[in-house]
Design an enzyme around this catalytic site. Structure first.
Site, PDB file in Angstrom:
ATOM      1  N   ASP A 104       1.043  -1.143   0.103  1.00 57.17           N
ATOM      2  CA  ASP A 104       0.024  -0.161  -0.002  1.00 57.17           C
ATOM      3  C   ASP A 104       0.854   1.142   0.025  1.00 57.17           C
ATOM      4  O   ASP A 104       1.876   1.085   0.192  1.00 57.17           O
ATOM      5  CB  ASP A 104      -0.839  -0.094   1.312  1.00 57.17           C
ATOM      6  CG  ASP A 104      -1.680   1.272   1.498  1.00 57.17           C
ATOM      7  OD1 ASP A 104      -2.325   1.508   0.468  1.00 57.17           O
ATOM      8  OD2 ASP A 104      -1.411   1.941   2.577  1.00 57.17           O
ATOM      9  N   ASP A 138      -7.144  -1.840   3.423  1.00 55.97           N
ATOM     10  CA  ASP A 138      -6.108  -2.801   3.155  1.00 55.97           C
ATOM     11  C   ASP A 138      -6.548  -4.448   3.644  1.00 55.97           C
ATOM     12  O   ASP A 138      -5.903  -5.464   3.684  1.00 55.97           O
ATOM     13  CB  ASP A 138      -4.662  -2.614   3.516  1.00 55.97           C
ATOM     14  CG  ASP A 138      -4.214  -1.314   2.985  1.00 55.97           C
ATOM     15  OD1 ASP A 138      -4.317  -0.972   1.859  1.00 55.97           O
ATOM     16  OD2 ASP A 138      -3.548  -0.543   3.644  1.00 55.97           O
ATOM     17  N   ASP A 172      -1.556  -0.942   5.999  1.00 59.49           N
ATOM     18  CA  ASP A 172      -1.442  -0.229   7.504  1.00 59.49           C
ATOM     19  C   ASP A 172      -3.093   0.243   7.512  1.00 59.49           C
ATOM     20  O   ASP A 172      -3.461   0.411   8.793  1.00 59.49           O
ATOM     21  CB  ASP A 172      -0.716   0.990   7.558  1.00 59.49           C
ATOM     22  CG  ASP A 172      -1.262   2.097   6.660  1.00 59.49           C
ATOM     23  OD1 ASP A 172      -1.722   2.121   5.660  1.00 59.49           O
ATOM     24  OD2 ASP A 172      -1.080   3.308   7.392  1.00 59.49           O
TER      25      ASP A 172
END
Length: 307
Positions: free
Chosen positions: A3, A201, A197
């Site tokens: 990410d 996600d 995080d």
């Protein structure tokens, strides 16, 4: 797969350009973003409080809904207030959005009844250890991807800074699209480690072969992950994880080999295959200890030898 915000970057967003089209809506915008903990919302709230210290958040009779991967929304007396990415709000053709896209900014737009009343351009700081982390993985023949909900130009700019191929930089991804990218690589025979995080996600972390959450991430992300990085140094954490994993696998192979050899010998001994070798019954129980001690010592050696 990484990410972007909060993983490859610090998640410390800052406003670099702001356009308040209707200044009377500042209090409403502040009320919308103040209840959200996302770095973009917090950056907008901080900017408004600093720039307009005389304006307070307007009390809104309702709860702000966080729409995963898109933005914020709430309705007050048939008035729909939204804040999020221009693509979600169908504002891509707005001149201000087009200009900020060319500047590779992260954008947060606010609409009231589909009319844009403000737009903010934000920039993030790459994590100091991100480039070293990418180099560590690429040196070991591991392909590196970025999948992010941010715009494609922003993701491509970060990929260029970190040495990630442009074809591996994928922007504009909703949570379900991140999952689709993970499954696409898995279907091609790859084993995927996803590092993220945020709440956005969570699905990708659960779908990947290995889900890794940053310790500074959300509780939901950490609970969905297989591994949590406590240290902020991404490169050292990744290197330690890979060494630990390979060390554990080597020890599993050794223990299987030891168990096979030992038990083959023990069965043959018990069957009388070695006619000149005898073990007194009172000592036969030691055989179990001889079987277990090497396994324990091999496991203990991971700590002594640092994997």
């Amino acid at each position: 797969m990484f990410d972007k915000t909060g993983t490859l970057t610090l998640g410390q967003m800052g406003i670099v350009e702001a356009h308040i089209i209707r200044e009377e809506t500042v209090g409403t915008i502040l009320a919308l973003v103040s209840q959200d903990l996302h770095p973009v919302s917090q950056a907008v709230a901080k900017y408004l409080r600093t720039t307009y210290p005389h304006i307070s958040a307007v009390p809104l009779p309702g709860q702000v809904q966080s729409i995963r991967g898109r933005g914020l929304e709430m309705s007050v007396d048939d008035v729909r207030i939204c804040g999020g990415s221009p693509s979600w709000l169908s504002l891509q053709t707005e001149p201000l959005c087009s200009l900020m896209t060319l500047k590779a900014m992260t954008m947060f737009a606010v609409t009231i009844n589909a009319e844009m009343v403000a737009i903010f351009g934000l920039a993030d700081t790459p994590r100091p250890s991100a480039e070293a982390a990418v180099e560590t993985l690429q040196r070991q023949g591991i392909q590196v991807y970025i999948v992010s909900g941010d715009t494609q130009p922003v993701v491509c700019t970060l990929a260029k800074q970190l040495g990630i191929p442009q074809e591996h930089a994928i922007g504009g991804c909703l949570p379900e699209e991140k999952v689709a990218r993970v499954r696409e690589l898995q279907a091609a025979g790859g084993r995927v480690m996803f590092v993220g995080d945020g709440t956005n996600d969570t699905l990708a972390l659960a779908t990947a072969d290995i889900g890794v959450a940053m310790g500074s991430g959300t509780d939901v992300a950490r609970s969905a992950a297989d591994v949590v990085f406590i240290a902020p140094d991404l490169a050292r954490a990744l290197e330690a994880l890979l060494r630990l994993s390979r060390g554990a696998v080597r020890r599993v192979y050794f223990n299987f080999a030891w168990a096979a050899i030992y038990n083959l010998f023990a069965v043959l001994l018990a069957a009388g295959a070695f006619v000149k070798v005898r073990i007194a019954p009172e000592y036969a129980g030691l055989g179990e200890m001889v079987s277990i001690m090497p396994v324990m010592l091999v496991a203990w050696s991971m700590w002594v030898l640092k994997f």
